[in-house]
Design a protein around this motif. Structure first.
Motif, PDB file in Angstrom:
ATOM      1  N   PRO A  12      94.089 -21.431 -65.544  1.00 32.24           N
ATOM      2  CA  PRO A  12      94.581 -20.235 -66.251  1.00 32.24           C
ATOM      3  C   PRO A  12      94.278 -20.308 -67.705  1.00 32.24           C
ATOM      4  O   PRO A  12      94.799 -21.248 -68.536  1.00 32.24           O
ATOM      5  CB  PRO A  12      95.776 -19.947 -65.808  1.00 32.24           C
ATOM      6  CG  PRO A  12      96.315 -21.295 -65.464  1.00 32.24           C
ATOM      7  CD  PRO A  12      95.463 -22.462 -65.126  1.00 32.24           C
ATOM      8  N   ALA A  13      93.491 -19.181 -68.493  1.00 34.33           N
ATOM      9  CA  ALA A  13      93.631 -19.544 -69.781  1.00 34.33           C
ATOM     10  C   ALA A  13      93.751 -18.063 -70.639  1.00 34.33           C
ATOM     11  O   ALA A  13      93.201 -17.185 -70.352  1.00 34.33           O
ATOM     12  CB  ALA A  13      92.043 -20.048 -70.138  1.00 34.33           C
ATOM     13  N   HIS A  14      94.643 -18.187 -71.553  1.00 33.02           N
ATOM     14  CA  HIS A  14      95.129 -16.915 -72.517  1.00 33.02           C
ATOM     15  C   HIS A  14      94.890 -17.682 -73.785  1.00 33.02           C
ATOM     16  O   HIS A  14      95.514 -18.436 -74.130  1.00 33.02           O
ATOM     17  CB  HIS A  14      96.412 -16.437 -72.170  1.00 33.02           C
ATOM     18  CG  HIS A  14      96.864 -15.290 -72.981  1.00 33.02           C
ATOM     19  ND1 HIS A  14      96.045 -14.384 -72.936  1.00 33.02           N
ATOM     20  CD2 HIS A  14      97.670 -15.337 -73.782  1.00 33.02           C
ATOM     21  CE1 HIS A  14      96.532 -13.541 -73.571  1.00 33.02           C
ATOM     22  NE2 HIS A  14      97.520 -14.113 -74.464  1.00 33.02           N
ATOM     23  N   GLU A  16      92.399 -19.209 -75.254  1.00 35.12           N
ATOM     24  CA  GLU A  16      92.433 -20.915 -75.385  1.00 35.12           C
ATOM     25  C   GLU A  16      90.928 -21.333 -75.983  1.00 35.12           C
ATOM     26  O   GLU A  16      90.291 -22.445 -75.676  1.00 35.12           O
ATOM     27  CB  GLU A  16      92.375 -21.372 -74.035  1.00 35.12           C
ATOM     28  CG  GLU A  16      93.818 -21.302 -73.274  1.00 35.12           C
ATOM     29  CD  GLU A  16      95.030 -22.322 -73.816  1.00 35.12           C
ATOM     30  OE1 GLU A  16      94.648 -22.999 -74.671  1.00 35.12           O
ATOM     31  OE2 GLU A  16      96.111 -22.183 -73.512  1.00 35.12           O
ATOM     32  N   ASP A  46      92.693 -14.914 -68.638  1.00 32.34           N
ATOM     33  CA  ASP A  46      93.762 -14.124 -68.591  1.00 32.34           C
ATOM     34  C   ASP A  46      93.906 -12.872 -69.582  1.00 32.34           C
ATOM     35  O   ASP A  46      95.067 -12.795 -70.587  1.00 32.34           O
ATOM     36  CB  ASP A  46      95.346 -14.653 -68.193  1.00 32.34           C
ATOM     37  CG  ASP A  46      96.169 -13.933 -67.890  1.00 32.34           C
ATOM     38  OD1 ASP A  46      96.012 -12.821 -67.454  1.00 32.34           O
ATOM     39  OD2 ASP A  46      97.557 -14.219 -68.037  1.00 32.34           O
ATOM     40  N   ASN A  74      95.917  -9.016 -69.766  1.00 31.72           N
ATOM     41  CA  ASN A  74      96.872 -10.416 -69.820  1.00 31.72           C
ATOM     42  C   ASN A  74      97.815  -9.913 -68.658  1.00 31.72           C
ATOM     43  O   ASN A  74      98.733  -9.050 -68.677  1.00 31.72           O
ATOM     44  CB  ASN A  74      97.478 -10.457 -71.112  1.00 31.72           C
ATOM     45  CG  ASN A  74      98.443 -11.652 -70.920  1.00 31.72           C
ATOM     46  OD1 ASN A  74      99.536 -11.591 -71.248  1.00 31.72           O
ATOM     47  ND2 ASN A  74      98.011 -12.732 -70.571  1.00 31.72           N
ATOM     48  N   LYS A  77     100.558 -15.923 -66.417  1.00 34.36           N
ATOM     49  CA  LYS A  77      99.853 -17.199 -65.785  1.00 34.36           C
ATOM     50  C   LYS A  77     100.033 -16.998 -64.242  1.00 34.36           C
ATOM     51  O   LYS A  77      98.918 -17.599 -63.600  1.00 34.36           O
ATOM     52  CB  LYS A  77     100.422 -18.449 -66.514  1.00 34.36           C
ATOM     53  CG  LYS A  77     100.100 -19.577 -65.836  1.00 34.36           C
ATOM     54  CD  LYS A  77     100.860 -20.953 -66.315  1.00 34.36           C
ATOM     55  CE  LYS A  77     100.646 -22.212 -65.825  1.00 34.36           C
ATOM     56  NZ  LYS A  77     101.343 -23.521 -66.155  1.00 34.36           N
ATOM     57  N   ASP A  97      96.573 -26.693 -66.678  1.00 31.67           N
ATOM     58  CA  ASP A  97      96.852 -25.811 -67.891  1.00 31.67           C
ATOM     59  C   ASP A  97      95.359 -26.312 -68.619  1.00 31.67           C
ATOM     60  O   ASP A  97      95.171 -27.441 -68.914  1.00 31.67           O
ATOM     61  CB  ASP A  97      98.035 -26.127 -68.583  1.00 31.67           C
ATOM     62  CG  ASP A  97      99.134 -25.628 -67.906  1.00 31.67           C
ATOM     63  OD1 ASP A  97      99.162 -24.847 -66.848  1.00 31.67           O
ATOM     64  OD2 ASP A  97     100.289 -25.716 -68.417  1.00 31.67           O
ATOM     65  N   ALA A  98      95.316 -25.121 -69.531  1.00 35.85           N
ATOM     66  CA  ALA A  98      93.815 -25.291 -70.353  1.00 35.85           C
ATOM     67  C   ALA A  98      94.194 -26.267 -71.690  1.00 35.85           C
ATOM     68  O   ALA A  98      93.291 -26.916 -72.351  1.00 35.85           O
ATOM     69  CB  ALA A  98      93.537 -24.018 -70.823  1.00 35.85           C
ATOM     70  N   ASP A  99      95.459 -26.450 -72.111  1.00 34.84           N
ATOM     71  CA  ASP A  99      95.781 -27.146 -73.214  1.00 34.84           C
ATOM     72  C   ASP A  99      95.892 -28.707 -73.118  1.00 34.84           C
ATOM     73  O   ASP A  99      96.356 -29.436 -74.021  1.00 34.84           O
ATOM     74  CB  ASP A  99      96.939 -26.694 -73.971  1.00 34.84           C
ATOM     75  CG  ASP A  99      98.266 -26.580 -72.807  1.00 34.84           C
ATOM     76  OD1 ASP A  99      98.231 -27.105 -71.916  1.00 34.84           O
ATOM     77  OD2 ASP A  99      99.344 -26.209 -73.454  1.00 34.84           O
ATOM     78  N   GLN A 101      98.000 -30.321 -71.491  1.00 35.61           N
ATOM     79  CA  GLN A 101      99.271 -30.817 -71.827  1.00 35.61           C
ATOM     80  C   GLN A 101      99.676 -31.880 -70.463  1.00 35.61           C
ATOM     81  O   GLN A 101     100.265 -32.686 -70.431  1.00 35.61           O
ATOM     82  CB  GLN A 101     100.277 -29.643 -71.592  1.00 35.61           C
ATOM     83  CG  GLN A 101     101.796 -29.800 -71.696  1.00 35.61           C
ATOM     84  CD  GLN A 101     102.444 -28.538 -71.666  1.00 35.61           C
ATOM     85  OE1 GLN A 101     101.745 -27.337 -71.795  1.00 35.61           O
ATOM     86  NE2 GLN A 101     103.690 -28.502 -71.585  1.00 35.61           N
TER      87      GLN A 101
END
Ligand code: UDP
Ligand code: MG
Length: 194
Positions: A12-14, A16, A46, A74, A77, A97-99, A101
């Motif tokens: 999921p990416a908001h 990013e 998203d 949006n 997530k 996650d896209a980051d 993490q």
């Protein structure tokens, strides 16, 4: 229909844009090492207001195993994850996650557990050393509250998970909830070995 042998990864990416290319390339490399060509990466944009989706489209033009879905706004997530689960074709589906993490380097180990029979593989945080004091406090409160009220264990849990196709189908076809809490529902379903 022949059962799929593909492994799907949903991101999921908001907003990013900054890191999405690096993340997708890193995950693609790891997947290629463990399952050769049999993978797909689905980025669910998203409702980003930056060019996350355009970047995914560019990656997709070079490698069709990278796929982008753009939500109309949006939705949050949880809904982005659900859209990805709906779209994924894999025999197993990994959410990430896209980051970055959650380290994608754990993917091979998660796949090993799945091949050994696990229907759900939860990645659990051993340490929150990188979290701020506020993040640690809020995560502690929220996770203990949900675990206490719901009778399920989401302590130190994350949305970095592997779900077998059987579980993905339950998620997409048999759970009527519109507002979801992914990590809680996967725990509630049971079936996980560790
Ligand atoms: N995300 C999303 N929609 C949102 C907010 C976040 O798809 O409305 C994505 C985000 O791009 C990232 C993942 O969900 O891939 C986790 O978001 P974030 O890192 O902000 O959350 P946290 O680390 O606080 O759990
Ligand atoms: Mg994050």
């Amino acid at each position: 229909m022949k059962p799929s042998t593909v492994i799907s990864v949903i991101i999921p990416a908001h907003n990013e844009s900054q890191g999405i290319e690096v993340a997708v390339k890193q995950i693609a490399e790891i997947l290629t090492e463990c399952v050769d060509n049999a993978w797909e990466i689905i980025v669910v944009d998203d409702g980003s207001s930056d060019d996350t989706y355009q970047k995914v489209c560019t990656l997709s033009q070079v490698d069709a195993r990278i796929k982008g879905i753009a939500l109309s706004r949006n939705f949050g997530k949880e809904n982005a994850l659900l859209a990805g689960l709906d779209y994924a074709t894999g025999a197993a589906v990994i959410t990430l996650d896209a980051d970055l993490q959650y380290p994608p380097s754990f993917i091979p180990e998660m796949l090993d557990k799945w091949r050994a029979g696990a229907k759900i593989v939860h990645a659990v945080k051993r340490s929150r050393a990188k979290d701020s004091a506020w993040q640690k406090f809020t995560a502690y409160c929220i996770n203990h509250l949900i675990s206490g009220l719901g009778g399920i264990n989401v302590k130190n849990s994350s949305d970095f998970k592997l779900l077998d196709r059987e579980i993905v189908d339950i998620f997409t076809h048999q759970l009527p909830e519109k507002q979801r809490f992914f990590r809680g529902l996967t725990s509630w379903l049971g079936l996980h070995l560790f």
